[in-house]
Design a protein around this motif. Structure first.
Motif, PDB file in Angstrom:
ATOM      1  N   GLN A 174       2.465  84.140 -34.785  1.00 61.12           N
ATOM      2  CA  GLN A 174       3.105  82.865 -34.488  1.00 61.12           C
ATOM      3  C   GLN A 174       4.469  82.716 -35.161  1.00 61.12           C
ATOM      4  O   GLN A 174       5.347  82.025 -34.657  1.00 61.12           O
ATOM      5  N   ARG A 175       4.641  83.403 -36.292  1.00 57.65           N
ATOM      6  CA  ARG A 175       5.954  83.370 -36.932  1.00 57.65           C
ATOM      7  C   ARG A 175       6.990  84.105 -36.080  1.00 57.65           C
ATOM      8  O   ARG A 175       8.135  83.670 -35.973  1.00 57.65           O
ATOM      9  N   GLU A 176       6.562  85.200 -35.475  1.00 62.86           N
ATOM     10  CA  GLU A 176       7.471  85.933 -34.593  1.00 62.86           C
ATOM     11  C   GLU A 176       7.840  85.090 -33.374  1.00 62.86           C
ATOM     12  O   GLU A 176       8.997  85.063 -32.955  1.00 62.86           O
ATOM     13  N   LEU A 177       6.849  84.400 -32.805  1.00 66.83           N
ATOM     14  CA  LEU A 177       7.113  83.535 -31.658  1.00 66.83           C
ATOM     15  C   LEU A 177       8.056  82.402 -32.047  1.00 66.83           C
ATOM     16  O   LEU A 177       8.998  82.066 -31.304  1.00 66.83           O
ATOM     17  N   ALA A 178       7.838  81.811 -33.226  1.00 64.61           N
ATOM     18  CA  ALA A 178       8.706  80.722 -33.682  1.00 64.61           C
ATOM     19  C   ALA A 178      10.133  81.210 -33.886  1.00 64.61           C
ATOM     20  O   ALA A 178      11.095  80.525 -33.520  1.00 64.61           O
ATOM     21  N   ARG A 179      10.277  82.410 -34.456  1.00 65.97           N
ATOM     22  CA  ARG A 179      11.628  82.948 -34.660  1.00 65.97           C
ATOM     23  C   ARG A 179      12.318  83.217 -33.323  1.00 65.97           C
ATOM     24  O   ARG A 179      13.519  82.944 -33.162  1.00 65.97           O
ATOM     25  N   ALA A 180      11.565  83.756 -32.364  1.00 64.00           N
ATOM     26  CA  ALA A 180      12.154  84.050 -31.053  1.00 64.00           C
ATOM     27  C   ALA A 180      12.592  82.772 -30.358  1.00 64.00           C
ATOM     28  O   ALA A 180      13.697  82.712 -29.782  1.00 64.00           O
ATOM     29  N   GLU A 181      11.767  81.737 -30.394  1.00 63.14           N
ATOM     30  CA  GLU A 181      12.131  80.484 -29.743  1.00 63.14           C
ATOM     31  C   GLU A 181      13.275  79.778 -30.473  1.00 63.14           C
ATOM     32  O   GLU A 181      14.131  79.151 -29.831  1.00 63.14           O
ATOM     33  N   THR A 182      13.309  79.912 -31.792  1.00 61.01           N
ATOM     34  CA  THR A 182      14.412  79.316 -32.548  1.00 61.01           C
ATOM     35  C   THR A 182      15.733  79.989 -32.192  1.00 61.01           C
ATOM     36  O   THR A 182      16.761  79.323 -31.994  1.00 61.01           O
ATOM     37  N   SER A 183      15.725  81.325 -32.104  1.00 54.23           N
ATOM     38  CA  SER A 183      16.941  82.054 -31.749  1.00 54.23           C
ATOM     39  C   SER A 183      17.413  81.692 -30.349  1.00 54.23           C
ATOM     40  O   SER A 183      18.611  81.507 -30.100  1.00 54.23           O
ATOM     41  N   ALA A 184      16.453  81.584 -29.419  1.00 51.47           N
ATOM     42  CA  ALA A 184      16.816  81.221 -28.052  1.00 51.47           C
ATOM     43  C   ALA A 184      17.363  79.799 -27.995  1.00 51.47           C
ATOM     44  O   ALA A 184      18.349  79.522 -27.287  1.00 51.47           O
ATOM     45  N   ALA A 185      16.750  78.873 -28.731  1.00 52.60           N
ATOM     46  CA  ALA A 185      17.209  77.486 -28.737  1.00 52.60           C
ATOM     47  C   ALA A 185      18.612  77.387 -29.348  1.00 52.60           C
ATOM     48  O   ALA A 185      19.465  76.626 -28.868  1.00 52.60           O
ATOM     49  N   TYR A 186      18.865  78.164 -30.402  1.00 48.45           N
ATOM     50  CA  TYR A 186      20.192  78.161 -31.016  1.00 48.45           C
ATOM     51  C   TYR A 186      21.248  78.665 -30.034  1.00 48.45           C
ATOM     52  O   TYR A 186      22.336  78.086 -29.908  1.00 48.45           O
ATOM     53  N   ALA A 187      20.928  79.760 -29.329  1.00 47.69           N
ATOM     54  CA  ALA A 187      21.875  80.297 -28.345  1.00 47.69           C
ATOM     55  C   ALA A 187      22.124  79.296 -27.228  1.00 47.69           C
ATOM     56  O   ALA A 187      23.275  79.125 -26.777  1.00 47.69           O
ATOM     57  N   LEU A 188      21.064  78.603 -26.776  1.00 45.24           N
ATOM     58  CA  LEU A 188      21.234  77.593 -25.730  1.00 45.24           C
ATOM     59  C   LEU A 188      22.131  76.450 -26.202  1.00 45.24           C
ATOM     60  O   LEU A 188      23.002  75.977 -25.459  1.00 45.24           O
ATOM     61  N   GLY A 189      21.914  75.988 -27.431  1.00 42.02           N
ATOM     62  CA  GLY A 189      22.733  74.907 -27.955  1.00 42.02           C
ATOM     63  C   GLY A 189      24.191  75.312 -28.072  1.00 42.02           C
ATOM     64  O   GLY A 189      25.098  74.527 -27.778  1.00 42.02           O
ATOM     65  N   LYS A 190      24.418  76.547 -28.500  1.00 43.36           N
ATOM     66  CA  LYS A 190      25.787  77.052 -28.612  1.00 43.36           C
ATOM     67  C   LYS A 190      26.452  77.119 -27.239  1.00 43.36           C
ATOM     68  O   LYS A 190      27.609  76.724 -27.066  1.00 43.36           O
ATOM     69  N   LEU A 191      25.698  77.612 -26.251  1.00 42.42           N
ATOM     70  CA  LEU A 191      26.228  77.690 -24.891  1.00 42.42           C
ATOM     71  C   LEU A 191      26.519  76.304 -24.333  1.00 42.42           C
ATOM     72  O   LEU A 191      27.568  76.082 -23.705  1.00 42.42           O
ATOM     73  N   ALA A 218       7.782  86.809 -24.581  1.00 43.28           N
ATOM     74  CA  ALA A 218       8.642  87.567 -23.669  1.00 43.28           C
ATOM     75  C   ALA A 218       9.703  86.663 -23.039  1.00 43.28           C
ATOM     76  O   ALA A 218      10.874  87.059 -22.897  1.00 43.28           O
ATOM     77  N   LEU A 219       9.322  85.446 -22.661  1.00 43.57           N
ATOM     78  CA  LEU A 219      10.285  84.518 -22.062  1.00 43.57           C
ATOM     79  C   LEU A 219      11.343  84.073 -23.063  1.00 43.57           C
ATOM     80  O   LEU A 219      12.517  83.925 -22.710  1.00 43.57           O
ATOM     81  N   ALA A 220      10.948  83.867 -24.316  1.00 48.65           N
ATOM     82  CA  ALA A 220      11.919  83.468 -25.335  1.00 48.65           C
ATOM     83  C   ALA A 220      12.959  84.559 -25.545  1.00 48.65           C
ATOM     84  O   ALA A 220      14.165  84.288 -25.629  1.00 48.65           O
ATOM     85  N   HIS A 221      12.502  85.801 -25.642  1.00 49.73           N
ATOM     86  CA  HIS A 221      13.444  86.916 -25.797  1.00 49.73           C
ATOM     87  C   HIS A 221      14.362  87.016 -24.571  1.00 49.73           C
ATOM     88  O   HIS A 221      15.576  87.224 -24.709  1.00 49.73           O
ATOM     89  N   ALA A 222      13.778  86.895 -23.367  1.00 46.78           N
ATOM     90  CA  ALA A 222      14.577  87.011 -22.144  1.00 46.78           C
ATOM     91  C   ALA A 222      15.585  85.881 -22.029  1.00 46.78           C
ATOM     92  O   ALA A 222      16.732  86.089 -21.591  1.00 46.78           O
ATOM     93  N   LEU A 223      15.201  84.675 -22.421  1.00 43.37           N
ATOM     94  CA  LEU A 223      16.117  83.539 -22.368  1.00 43.37           C
ATOM     95  C   LEU A 223      17.283  83.743 -23.333  1.00 43.37           C
ATOM     96  O   LEU A 223      18.439  83.440 -22.999  1.00 43.37           O
ATOM     97  N   GLU A 224      17.003  84.278 -24.512  1.00 45.34           N
ATOM     98  CA  GLU A 224      18.090  84.544 -25.462  1.00 45.34           C
ATOM     99  C   GLU A 224      19.041  85.600 -24.910  1.00 45.34           C
ATOM    100  O   GLU A 224      20.271  85.480 -25.043  1.00 45.34           O
ATOM    101  N   VAL A 225      18.509  86.647 -24.269  1.00 46.48           N
ATOM    102  CA  VAL A 225      19.355  87.693 -23.692  1.00 46.48           C
ATOM    103  C   VAL A 225      20.251  87.109 -22.599  1.00 46.48           C
ATOM    104  O   VAL A 225      21.462  87.380 -22.551  1.00 46.48           O
ATOM    105  N   ALA A 226      19.663  86.308 -21.697  1.00 43.97           N
ATOM    106  CA  ALA A 226      20.443  85.710 -20.607  1.00 43.97           C
ATOM    107  C   ALA A 226      21.510  84.760 -21.148  1.00 43.97           C
ATOM    108  O   ALA A 226      22.653  84.733 -20.662  1.00 43.97           O
ATOM    109  N   THR A 227      21.147  83.967 -22.150  1.00 43.59           N
ATOM    110  CA  THR A 227      22.099  83.023 -22.733  1.00 43.59           C
ATOM    111  C   THR A 227      23.224  83.749 -23.460  1.00 43.59           C
ATOM    112  O   THR A 227      24.400  83.370 -23.363  1.00 43.59           O
ATOM    113  N   THR A 228      22.871  84.810 -24.177  1.00 42.32           N
ATOM    114  CA  THR A 228      23.881  85.590 -24.882  1.00 42.32           C
ATOM    115  C   THR A 228      24.858  86.232 -23.905  1.00 42.32           C
ATOM    116  O   THR A 228      26.060  86.356 -24.196  1.00 42.32           O
TER     117      THR A 228
END
Length: 397
Positions: free
Chosen positions: A15-32, A256-266
């Protein structure tokens, strides 16, 4: 009671890995989201041209046309046929491109809609060797537009979630809904039989491809509805068959979706960086041209989307044949483009060999000055004619 083994269930992830992945994706979305609201006009148009290209290539690749990136430029210019058709592809490459351009031409973000409309006018896509019948064309149009419509419906019927602007629960729900929808659900691989003359040989075929590229477009609508993004940007590559097949394992699917969302946003963020660099380069290189020059408008399409032939340039920016020569000369002299001859057709190809802060200001030679002066004189004549016509209408003479 036996102690819980956190790795015993197939669905379990850290769950820590999932939280980190979603946090990274959310940060990238906010930046975008923040950067999308602060775009200059030139950056905006350069980004939109690049976005259309990436959306088309992402859809073609997902549909099985793996050679699309190499063939796209010549195909768009009308110099070569499109990507190789494969039996598992849901639609022809041309059908997918036309459907997506039509969809983006109606986009609520005006710069993106205007870019798609421009590319529709100047596209010279070469059709397949064997032209489909009218009935086949109708079926394909229904299939491609139907996939986009169906994806939009899946987004509209999603229940509201408690995550607020965070899109992760909604993306997981969309993925699960698509996995059970006839339009997008992964299909079983067929069996192919071959007669060797002595015996029949049965081989497993490839899995038929479903139009998941339509979900990538609909994901932008979902993100805009959840206020995660100011613009409903397509997210190329977000949905894959593998991610749909994880519907039975929600945590693994969410990761998997969190990682993919971060890649697309990046990828969008990188495109914005490129647009900023190109805008600075364009402004500096064309500083000596008059404000009404169409050279900058042409270069935005050259650099952001694909090379253009002179006939395409006429349709794209609305100039005469003589005007294309002036635009071509201006861009060539400024070091922003070069003329290339391919199969008897002249193409303008963008050049980006240096950053804006490394480039001296443009020094226009006599040859370019003559071309620009002729173009300016023609524009001035047109301005005088319009002014005289307006005066006659006002006075009634």
């Amino acid at each position: 009671m036996e102690p819980l083994d956190p790795w015993s269930a197939e669905n379990t992830v850290d769950q820590r890995e999932l939280a980190r992945a979603e946090t990274s994706a959310a940060y990238a979305l906010g930046k975008l989201d923040g950067r999308l609201t602060r775009l200059g006009e030139t950056e905006e148009r350069l980004f939109c041209a690049d976005l259309v290209r990436r959306t088309l290539l992402g859809a073609l690749t997902q549909a099985g046309y793996l050679d699309a990136p190499e063939r796209f430029a010549d195909w768009f210019a009308g110099l070569a046929r499109g990507p190789e058709h494969i039996a598992e592809a849901p639609s022809s490459a041309l059908g997918i491109v036309r459907a997506l351009l039509s969809e983006m031409a109606r986009h609520p973000w005006e710069p993106l809609a205007r870019t798609a409309q421009t590319l529709q006018r100047c596209a010279r896509f070469v059709a397949d060797a064997i032209a489909p019948s009218p009935e086949e064309q109708t079926r394909e149009t229904d299939a491609t537009t139907g996939a986009l419509d169906r994806a939009r419906v899946l987004v509209e019927v999603l229940p509201a979630d408690a995550d607020g602007p965070l899109p992760f629960a909604a993306l997981a729900a969309l993925c699960t809904a698509a996995a059970h929808d006839p339009a997008f659900a992964p299909m079983e691989a067929g069996i192919r039989t071959y007669d060797t003359g002595e015996t029949l040989v049965a081989l497993a075929g490839l899995r038929p491809i479903t139009p998941l590229w339509a979900l990538d477009v609909a994901a932008g609508i979902l993100l805009a509805q959840r206020t995660s993004l100011a613009r409903a940007l397509p997210m190329p590559g977000l949905f894959t068959t593998e991610r749909l097949l994880l519907a039975h394992a929600p945590d693994r699917q969410a990761l998997a979706l969190a990682h993919a969302l971060e890649v697309a946003t990046t990828a969008h963020l990188a495109a914005l960086d490129t647009a900023r660099t190109r805008a600075a380069l364009l402004t500096q290189r064309l500083a000596g041209l008059r404000r009404s020059s169409r050279a900058g408008e042409a270069w935005i399409l050259l650099a952001g989307f694909a090379p253009l032939g002179l006939d395409q340039l006429m349709d794209a920016i609305g100039v005469s044949r003589r005007g294309t020569y002036a635009v071509s000369a201006a861009l060539t002299e400024a070091g922003l483009a070069e003329r290339q001859s391919r199969q008897g057709k002249v193409l303008l190809v963008a050049i980006e060999r240096a950053r804006a802060n490394e480039i001296p200001g443009p020094v226009f030679t006599g040859a370019l000055g003559t071309a620009v002066d002729e173009f300016d004189e023609a524009m001035a004549d047109l301005d005088r004619l319009l002014a005289r016509t307006g005066s006659q209408e006002v006075t009634g003479t």
